[in-house]
Design a protein around this motif. Structure first.
Motif, PDB file in Angstrom:
ATOM      1  N   ARG A 204       1.266   6.587  -6.801  1.00  0.00           N
ATOM      2  CA  ARG A 204       0.156   7.495  -7.110  1.00  0.00           C
ATOM      3  C   ARG A 204       0.597   8.949  -7.003  1.00  0.00           C
ATOM      4  NH1 ARG A 204      -5.286   7.022  -3.649  1.00  0.00           N
ATOM      5  NH2 ARG A 204      -3.830   7.650  -2.001  1.00  0.00           N
ATOM      6  N   ALA A 205       1.407   9.267  -5.972  1.00  0.00           N
ATOM      7  CA  ALA A 205       1.898  10.639  -5.819  1.00  0.00           C
ATOM      8  C   ALA A 205       2.747  11.053  -7.013  1.00  0.00           C
ATOM      9  CB  ALA A 205       2.711  10.761  -4.533  1.00  0.00           C
TER      10      ALA A 205
ATOM     11  N   GLY B  17      -0.899  10.481   2.908  1.00  0.00           N
ATOM     12  CA  GLY B  17      -1.796  10.681   1.779  1.00  0.00           C
ATOM     13  C   GLY B  17      -1.008  11.154   0.562  1.00  0.00           C
ATOM     14  N   THR B  18      -1.684  11.174  -0.581  1.00  0.00           N
ATOM     15  CA  THR B  18      -1.012  11.599  -1.812  1.00  0.00           C
ATOM     16  C   THR B  18      -0.513  13.030  -1.689  1.00  0.00           C
ATOM     17  OG1 THR B  18      -2.465  10.145  -3.091  1.00  0.00           O
ATOM     18  CG2 THR B  18      -1.302  11.869  -4.307  1.00  0.00           C
TER      19      THR B  18
ATOM     20  N   ARG C  44       0.834   4.151  -2.823  1.00  0.00           N
ATOM     21  CA  ARG C  44       0.628   5.578  -2.552  1.00  0.00           C
ATOM     22  C   ARG C  44       1.772   6.399  -3.141  1.00  0.00           C
ATOM     23  NH1 ARG C  44      -0.806   3.601   2.707  1.00  0.00           N
ATOM     24  NH2 ARG C  44      -3.058   3.648   3.025  1.00  0.00           N
TER      25      ARG C  44
ATOM     26  N   LEU D 295       0.827  -1.207   0.000  1.00  0.00           N
ATOM     27  CA  LEU D 295       0.000   0.000   0.000  1.00  0.00           C
ATOM     28  C   LEU D 295       0.861   1.256   0.000  1.00  0.00           C
ATOM     29  CD1 LEU D 295      -2.882  -0.893   2.486  1.00  0.00           C
ATOM     30  CD2 LEU D 295      -3.097  -0.415   0.049  1.00  0.00           C
ATOM     31  N   ARG D 296       1.955   1.262   0.810  1.00  0.00           N
ATOM     32  CA  ARG D 296       2.855   2.418   0.823  1.00  0.00           C
ATOM     33  C   ARG D 296       3.473   2.633  -0.556  1.00  0.00           C
ATOM     34  NH1 ARG D 296       4.037   0.536   6.157  1.00  0.00           N
ATOM     35  NH2 ARG D 296       5.816  -0.676   5.440  1.00  0.00           N
TER      36      ARG D 296
ATOM     37  N   GLU E 101       1.289   6.173   7.123  1.00  0.00           N
ATOM     38  CA  GLU E 101       0.370   6.011   5.995  1.00  0.00           C
ATOM     39  C   GLU E 101       0.053   7.385   5.415  1.00  0.00           C
ATOM     40  OE1 GLU E 101      -3.043   3.745   7.017  1.00  0.00           O
ATOM     41  OE2 GLU E 101      -1.896   2.029   7.773  1.00  0.00           O
TER      42      GLU E 101
END
Length: 327
Positions: free
Chosen positions: A101-102, A168-169, A98, A94-95, A166
């Motif tokens: 995605r960033a 966020g973007t 993310r 997941l990291r 965790e």
């Protein structure tokens, strides 16, 4: 299902959602053996075997490998241990997602070269230690050779973002920008020049002592208290407003080493351009905060704290002046 009843491999497939070929594969791989086998070679499964097949399907859907599943079914590995190991794996994935995605959103939102894509991906993939090393290099460079108290340098080094486990973007994008900023030679040179010019005085060591820093922090809190009081509509003629203003006057006099406190009071009760109070405020705002404004804003985004408000000039001189004139 009856506990003593045996089911064909087709029935087992329908009850578990697995394919017949998958159940055969698990049998041949030594994961779930059939309960019995007919003389004709047909495999039969009881309730317990079907329950184990359902567990296998669930664990496979969660990404567990056959070796781990085999160990779980043989009770060499507990379900909790297996789940914990795979939770760690999923969280790492997941990291990574993310971070990707960033990078992708940054590419979509602004022109980006191939080389910069590689750089951005490496930046968001840094460990906590690697991020701290990058910031240490920045603060070491801009403060190198400063004749200031070590406590001041330590305080500057503490001004750094802490990316959550965790993020966020938006936080990851802010980290990319901040990492770019502290590696920009022009920015580093400007910050270094500011510090060296600001603390060129022979009194720099005294001005950056822990006692001095504590007084600066005390003054900052008084300014916040005064601004909050004005915004809340507290009349400057009130006793509370006068008490706050008197503390601010004493704080400015102490910080600016003003000997003529009566003169400072006059300049604050009838403020004019170029007054001592105005010069002090301008230095505080346009100096450190102005130069490092982008750094501080990005740090706030990464830390998830309120953004510095560029339009918030604090308490007005008029409110302080009125409070000092109050009887």
């Amino acid at each position: 299902m009856k506990e003593t009843e045996l089911y064909s491999i087709g029935d087992a497939a329908r009850r578990t959602g697995l394919t017949v070929s998958a159940i055969r594969f698990y049998a041949d791989a030594g994961v779930i053996a059939p309960t019995e086998q007919t003389d004709a070679g047909h495999r039969l499964y009881d309730v317990d075997a079907i329950a184990r097949l359902e567990l296998v399907r669930t664990m496979r859907d969660l990404g567990a490998g056959l070796t781990d599943i085999r160990a779980l079914l043989a009770e060499e590995l507990s379900l909790r241990e297996l789940a914990s190991a795979h939770l760690d794996l999923v969280e790492r994935q997941l990291r990574d997602l993310r971070a990707r995605r960033a990078v992708l959103r940054t590419i979509v939102n602004q022109p980006t070269t191939t080389d910069r894509v590689k750089l951005m991906h490496s930046l968001v993939s840094l460990s906590d230690d690697e991020r701290n090393q990058l910031l240490d290099l920045f603060w070491n460079e801009v403060t190198d050779g400063l004749a200031v108290h070590p406590a001041f340098v330590e305080q500057l080094h503490a001004m750094r973002p802490h990316l959550p486990e965790e993020p966020g973007t938006e936080q990851l994008q802010a980290w990319i920008e901040l990492a770019d900023l502290v590696q920009d030679k022009a920015f580093r040179d400007a910050v270094r020049e500011f510090f060296h010019s600001s603390f060129a005085s022979p009194r720099a060591m005294e001005m950056t002592s822990p006692e001095r820093l504590a007084r600066i922090e005390e003054h900052r809190l008084i300014e916040i208290e005064a601004a909050d009081a004005e915004r809340a509509g507290l009349s400057p003629d009130s006793a509370q407003a006068k008490e706050i203003a008197e503390r601010m006057l004493a704080s400015i006099a102490g910080l600016a080493d003003v000997q003529d406190v009566a003169g400072l009071r006059r300049s604050m009760t009838d403020p004019e351009p170029g007054s001592a109070a105005e010069r002090y405020a301008e230095h505080a705002v346009s100096g450190f905060g102005g130069l490092l404004g982008s750094y501080l804003a990005l740090m706030a985004t990464i830390n998830g704290t309120p953004q510095p408000d560029p339009n918030d000039t604090g308490v007005s001189e008029q409110w302080i002046a009125a409070a000092l004139r109050a009887r």
